[in-house]
Structure formats: structure tokens, C-alpha cells
Design a protein around this motif. Structure first.
Motif, PDB file in Angstrom:
ATOM      1  N   ASN A   1      38.023 -33.412 -31.264  1.00 38.44           N
ATOM      2  CA  ASN A   1      37.137 -32.445 -31.740  1.00 38.44           C
ATOM      3  C   ASN A   1      35.802 -32.322 -30.889  1.00 38.44           C
ATOM      4  N   LEU A   2      35.306 -33.265 -30.448  1.00 35.58           N
ATOM      5  CA  LEU A   2      34.150 -33.718 -29.849  1.00 35.58           C
ATOM      6  C   LEU A   2      33.902 -33.027 -28.486  1.00 35.58           C
ATOM      7  N   THR A   3      32.809 -32.237 -28.281  1.00 34.51           N
ATOM      8  CA  THR A   3      32.479 -31.805 -27.002  1.00 34.51           C
ATOM      9  C   THR A   3      32.140 -32.987 -26.046  1.00 34.51           C
ATOM     10  N   PRO A   4      32.233 -32.515 -24.796  1.00 37.55           N
ATOM     11  CA  PRO A   4      31.586 -33.711 -23.680  1.00 37.55           C
ATOM     12  C   PRO A   4      30.377 -34.129 -23.814  1.00 37.55           C
ATOM     13  N   THR A   5      29.444 -33.260 -24.435  1.00 37.72           N
ATOM     14  CA  THR A   5      28.193 -33.578 -24.678  1.00 37.72           C
ATOM     15  C   THR A   5      27.962 -34.444 -25.954  1.00 37.72           C
ATOM     16  N   GLU A   6      28.820 -34.072 -27.081  1.00 35.96           N
ATOM     17  CA  GLU A   6      28.827 -35.150 -28.153  1.00 35.96           C
ATOM     18  C   GLU A   6      29.410 -36.398 -27.946  1.00 35.96           C
ATOM     19  N   LYS A   7      30.380 -36.445 -26.844  1.00 37.91           N
ATOM     20  CA  LYS A   7      30.818 -37.761 -26.641  1.00 37.91           C
ATOM     21  C   LYS A   7      29.799 -38.597 -25.860  1.00 37.91           C
ATOM     22  N   PHE A   8      28.969 -37.866 -25.052  1.00 34.05           N
ATOM     23  CA  PHE A   8      27.663 -38.504 -24.596  1.00 34.05           C
ATOM     24  C   PHE A   8      26.822 -39.008 -25.463  1.00 34.05           C
ATOM     25  N   ILE A   9      26.401 -38.319 -26.384  1.00 26.71           N
ATOM     26  CA  ILE A   9      25.434 -38.495 -27.505  1.00 26.71           C
ATOM     27  C   ILE A   9      25.684 -39.858 -28.325  1.00 26.71           C
ATOM     28  N   THR A  10      27.113 -39.858 -28.783  1.00 29.20           N
ATOM     29  CA  THR A  10      27.701 -40.846 -29.330  1.00 29.20           C
ATOM     30  C   THR A  10      27.773 -42.213 -28.787  1.00 29.20           C
ATOM     31  N   GLY A  11      27.177 -42.353 -27.693  1.00 28.66           N
ATOM     32  CA  GLY A  11      27.200 -43.565 -26.938  1.00 28.66           C
ATOM     33  C   GLY A  11      25.915 -44.448 -27.659  1.00 28.66           C
ATOM     34  N   THR A  12      25.230 -44.083 -28.399  1.00 30.16           N
ATOM     35  CA  THR A  12      24.281 -44.867 -29.112  1.00 30.16           C
ATOM     36  C   THR A  12      24.577 -44.904 -30.570  1.00 30.16           C
ATOM     37  N   LYS A  13      24.291 -45.837 -31.569  1.00 30.34           N
ATOM     38  CA  LYS A  13      24.276 -45.786 -33.086  1.00 30.34           C
ATOM     39  C   LYS A  13      23.579 -44.562 -33.505  1.00 30.34           C
ATOM     40  N   GLU A  14      22.572 -44.289 -33.183  1.00 27.12           N
ATOM     41  CA  GLU A  14      21.851 -43.061 -33.739  1.00 27.12           C
ATOM     42  C   GLU A  14      22.595 -41.827 -33.216  1.00 27.12           C
ATOM     43  N   GLY A  15      22.946 -41.666 -32.114  1.00 26.06           N
ATOM     44  CA  GLY A  15      23.646 -40.502 -31.455  1.00 26.06           C
ATOM     45  C   GLY A  15      25.064 -40.178 -32.357  1.00 26.06           C
ATOM     46  N   ALA A  16      25.595 -41.202 -32.456  1.00 23.74           N
ATOM     47  CA  ALA A  16      26.766 -41.185 -33.307  1.00 23.74           C
ATOM     48  C   ALA A  16      26.670 -40.618 -34.731  1.00 23.74           C
ATOM     49  N   GLU A  17      25.430 -41.610 -35.294  1.00 28.29           N
ATOM     50  CA  GLU A  17      25.223 -40.778 -36.676  1.00 28.29           C
ATOM     51  C   GLU A  17      24.686 -39.391 -36.849  1.00 28.29           C
ATOM     52  N   MET A  18      24.214 -39.076 -35.587  1.00 26.70           N
ATOM     53  CA  MET A  18      23.557 -37.774 -35.626  1.00 26.70           C
ATOM     54  C   MET A  18      24.709 -36.658 -35.517  1.00 26.70           C
ATOM     55  N   VAL A  19      25.846 -36.826 -34.585  1.00 29.37           N
ATOM     56  CA  VAL A  19      26.901 -36.075 -34.583  1.00 29.37           C
ATOM     57  C   VAL A  19      27.818 -36.159 -35.653  1.00 29.37           C
ATOM     58  N   HIS A  20      28.042 -37.425 -36.332  1.00 34.01           N
ATOM     59  CA  HIS A  20      28.890 -37.255 -37.637  1.00 34.01           C
ATOM     60  C   HIS A  20      28.163 -36.600 -38.678  1.00 34.01           C
ATOM     61  N   THR A  21      26.729 -36.617 -39.098  1.00 31.06           N
ATOM     62  CA  THR A  21      26.281 -35.879 -39.748  1.00 31.06           C
ATOM     63  C   THR A  21      26.334 -34.532 -39.728  1.00 31.06           C
ATOM     64  N   ALA A  22      26.203 -34.027 -38.444  1.00 32.16           N
ATOM     65  CA  ALA A  22      26.056 -32.520 -37.980  1.00 32.16           C
ATOM     66  C   ALA A  22      27.566 -31.882 -38.110  1.00 32.16           C
ATOM     67  N   ARG A  23      28.599 -32.737 -37.818  1.00 32.09           N
ATOM     68  CA  ARG A  23      29.775 -32.276 -37.939  1.00 32.09           C
ATOM     69  C   ARG A  23      30.418 -32.180 -39.398  1.00 32.09           C
ATOM     70  N   THR A  24      30.019 -33.146 -40.073  1.00 28.99           N
ATOM     71  CA  THR A  24      30.659 -33.185 -41.455  1.00 28.99           C
ATOM     72  C   THR A  24      29.699 -32.471 -42.290  1.00 28.99           C
ATOM     73  N   LYS A  25      28.434 -32.644 -42.587  1.00 27.80           N
ATOM     74  CA  LYS A  25      27.540 -31.804 -43.388  1.00 27.80           C
ATOM     75  C   LYS A  25      27.409 -30.276 -43.353  1.00 27.80           C
ATOM     76  N   MET A  26      27.464 -29.963 -41.970  1.00 25.72           N
ATOM     77  CA  MET A  26      27.280 -28.709 -41.421  1.00 25.72           C
ATOM     78  C   MET A  26      28.521 -27.595 -41.965  1.00 25.72           C
ATOM     79  N   ILE A  27      29.764 -28.410 -41.585  1.00 23.88           N
ATOM     80  CA  ILE A  27      30.904 -27.685 -41.730  1.00 23.88           C
ATOM     81  C   ILE A  27      31.084 -27.659 -43.412  1.00 23.88           C
ATOM     82  N   GLN A  28      30.787 -28.718 -44.286  1.00 24.44           N
ATOM     83  CA  GLN A  28      30.983 -28.630 -45.559  1.00 24.44           C
ATOM     84  C   GLN A  28      30.029 -27.289 -46.145  1.00 24.44           C
TER      85      GLN A  28
END
Length: 114
Positions: free
Chosen positions: A43-70
Motif C-alpha cells: 500500500n505504501l508509497t516510497p515517500t510513506e516508506k521513508f517517513i515511517t522510518g521513525t516512530k512518529e512518522g509511522a504513527e502519522m502514516v498509520h493515522t492518515a491511512r486508516t482514519k482518512m479512508i474510514q
């Protein structure tokens, strides 16, 4: 049934590609009574994969991908989705496992879709 599942997956893939810039590489969906359960891989774009390299980035991508789609699916179901299954979408439960790039979506409809 497999044609309906294929069309269902195409609707999901198209919407996520439009929304996030990349759709899942593979989707496996099963229909169970009034639910469609979809497992989405890659699912993840190359940019999202880069961002998820930190805990904060992973939480941000997770929230965006789950809440936004719901929120999007409930307020504005994808064109053709309800018509395809001949039922109204009432709930969407979704989660994403960042480390493995796997998402699960459970679509709940107001009546049986099989």
C-alpha cells in the motif's frame, strides 16, 4: 462471484490510487454475509516508506491511512461500490500494519451481499 469480487477490488484500488497516489499491489477479498473483508498488500508509497522510518512518522502514516479512508468511505462511498453489491455501506473498519505493508478493511453493509 469471482467477477463481483474482481470488480469490488478494482473500485478499492482505483479510489486508493486517487487518494494516496498509489493503490495496493494486490488485494484479496472475501464476501461473508453482509461483509466484505479485504486484505491489501503493498500500500505504501516510497515517500510513506521513508517517513515511517521513525516512530512518529509511522504513527502519522498509520493515522492518515486508516482514519482518512474510514471517514471518506462513510461520508462518500466509492462510486459503484454499493451498486455492485446491491447494499448500503454502513461501516468500515480498517487497519494497517506499517512494518509489513499490509492493510485490512472490513466493509459492513446493511444486508447480505452474497
Amino acid at each position: 462471484m469471482s467477477k463481483k469480487i474482481h470488480e469490488f477490488n478494482d473500485i478499492i484500488r482505483k479510489l486508493r490510487k486517487e487518494l494516496f497516489g498509489k493503490g495496493p499491489e494486490r488485494i484479496n477479498t472475501v464476501f461473508v454475509e453482509n461483509m466484505a473483508v479485504s486484505t491489501l498488500y503493498g500500500n505504501l508509497t516510497p515517500t510513506e516508506k521513508f517517513i515511517t522510518g521513525t516512530k512518529e512518522g509511522a504513527e502519522m502514516v498509520h493515522t492518515a491511512r486508516t482514519k482518512m479512508i474510514q471517514e471518506l468511505y462513510v461520508t462518500n462511498p466509492p462510486i459503484g461500490l454499493e451498486e455492485l453489491v446491491e447494499a448500503k455501506l454502513v461501516h468500515l473498519f480498517s487497519d494497517l500494519k506499517i512494518e509489513e505493508d499490509i492493510a485490512i478493511s472490513v466493509f459492513v453493509f446493511d444486508k447480505n451481499i452474497i
